[in-house]
Write a protein that holds these residues in place. Structure first.
Motif, PDB file in Angstrom:
ATOM      1  N   ASP A 172       0.779  -1.150   0.107  1.00 35.26           N
ATOM      2  CA  ASP A 172       0.024   0.000   0.237  1.00 35.26           C
ATOM      3  C   ASP A 172       0.723   1.207   0.042  1.00 35.26           C
ATOM      4  N   GLU A 173       2.167   1.238  -0.107  1.00 38.06           N
ATOM      5  CA  GLU A 173       2.980   2.292  -0.502  1.00 38.06           C
ATOM      6  C   GLU A 173       3.550   2.568  -1.687  1.00 38.06           C
ATOM      7  N   LEU A 174       3.389   3.820  -1.963  1.00 37.45           N
ATOM      8  CA  LEU A 174       4.012   4.235  -3.285  1.00 37.45           C
ATOM      9  C   LEU A 174       5.258   5.111  -3.173  1.00 37.45           C
ATOM     10  N   THR A 175       6.182   4.784  -3.952  1.00 35.26           N
ATOM     11  CA  THR A 175       7.293   5.693  -4.133  1.00 35.26           C
ATOM     12  C   THR A 175       7.307   6.262  -5.460  1.00 35.26           C
ATOM     13  N   VAL A 176       7.302   7.702  -5.324  1.00 33.96           N
ATOM     14  CA  VAL A 176       7.028   8.697  -6.413  1.00 33.96           C
ATOM     15  C   VAL A 176       8.229   9.457  -6.980  1.00 33.96           C
ATOM     16  N   GLN A 177       8.923   9.200  -8.025  1.00 33.30           N
ATOM     17  CA  GLN A 177       9.747  10.256  -8.469  1.00 33.30           C
ATOM     18  C   GLN A 177       9.150  12.000  -8.307  1.00 33.30           C
ATOM     19  N   ALA A 178      10.166  12.745  -7.991  1.00 30.43           N
ATOM     20  CA  ALA A 178       9.926  14.113  -7.752  1.00 30.43           C
ATOM     21  C   ALA A 178       9.183  14.830  -9.025  1.00 30.43           C
TER      22      ALA A 178
END
Length: 335
Positions: free
Chosen positions: A80-86
């Motif tokens: 349920d975690e999203l790591t998103v580029q700036a």
């Protein structure tokens, strides 16, 4: 990494003001972003890092140094975690969460700009703010000359504020991690206008897609969804934050909301309107939006100096009439 020398800041910002750039460097990922920042710092060239350009009043003089344009994209999912580029477009991210049945930022639909800018401003709207879901912000620390990851406590989030904003220029956001909630329904709706639009009570949830569409409809009605064909969207969104004052200093007739520390948050839009700057108030090539008094808009040929002078007139009028000081929400970049 691409380099150009024929660009104006006006071409890169939603307000459409700002002079020529000495050197524009467009980066496509976090590695290129760090390299570009280090190159500018090591050579002593002035540096401005720019994402979507939707929360910036750029200087008429332009920028005599490097402007690094962040165009990194990508979403990594871990449960349920999203790591998103700036550099990833913010509204595209919100649409992704709705399509993938992840709740937590659906009420932040339609906000222009890039994901990396959201923790700096602690972006919020319609009862949600990004601080409620952010678990980590990976940054390049220009003071320490190293990459590091800030947890929420280290970010020191506050209303439309953070440590990243209070220490401008030090931290360059590389990626942001969000912890969301699985399911087809939204988080509890806490904003009265949104609840009325959807047809639910405060504290109830609604289907994610319905919340997103309702927010987009509300924002479009106020000219708050970026559209090159819509002159009312040529703005930085809300130009002033809602002032927070002691409860005894509440303004009679002004909509207000209690804050956790016993103070009250006043409606900046109401204060602006009742200080004599209603919708469509113009001064030269700048003025208030015809659909929302809190958005300041520009026309072709407008200058940053003209816009900021108009904003200062509003601040002075509100202070004189109500004894309340308004704070600008967008960053006014100094050359």
């Amino acid at each position: 990494m691409q380099e150009r020398r024929d660009v104006r800041l006006a071409d890169l910002t939603t307000l459409g003001v700002g002079g020529p750039i000495e050197r524009l460097v467009e980066v496509a990922d976090a590695e290129e972003l760090v390299a570009a920042v280090r190159d500018a710092d090591e050579s002593g060239r002035p540096l401005l890092v720019l994402g979507g350009g939707s929360n910036v009043v750029a200087p008429d003089e332009g920028w005599a140094g490097d402007v690094v344009l962040v165009r990194s994209r990508g979403i990594r999912r871990d449960g349920d975690e999203l790591t998103v580029q700036a550099g990833h477009d913010w509204d595209e991210l919100v649409a992704f969460t709705v399509e993938n049945r992840l709740a937590g930022i659906e009420a932040l639909s339609g906000i222009p700009g890039s994901t990396g800018a959201t923790p700096i401003q602690n972006v919020g709207a319609y009862g949600q703010e990004v601080a409620q879901t952010i678990t980590a912000v990976r940054v390049y620390d220009r003071a320490e000359k190293s990459e590091r990851t800030l947890d929420p406590a280290e970010c020191e989030f506050a209303y439309r504020d953070s440590r990243l904003k209070r220490d401008p220029g030090r931290f360059v956001v590389l990626e942001v991690t969000f912890a969301l909630h699985p399911g087809t329904r939204s988080r509890p709706v806490s904003y009265a206008e949104l609840a009325r639009t959807i047809g639910v009570e405060i504290g109830e949830s609604a289907p994610l897609a319905e919340v997103r569409e309702a927010v987009l409809r509300l924002r479009r009605g106020k000219g708050m969804v970026w559209d090159p064909a819509d002159p009312d969207s040529r703005s930085a969104g809300s130009f002033f934050t809602n002032p927070i004052v002691p409860a005894e200093h509440a303004v009679e007739g002004c909509p207000s909301w209690p804050t956790p520390d016993g103070q009250v948050k006043l409606s900046a839009a109401w204060l602006v309107q009742h200080a004599g700057f209603g919708r469509g108030t113009r001064a030269g090539k700048v003025g208030t939006s015809s659909r929302h008094s809190l958005a300041l808009t520009t026309e072709d040929g407008a200058t940053a100096a003209e816009l900021l002078a108009f904003a200062d007139r509003i601040v002075a009028a509100v202070r004189e009439k109500f004894g309340v000081s308004l704070e600008r929400e967008p960053t006014a970049v100094r050359p």
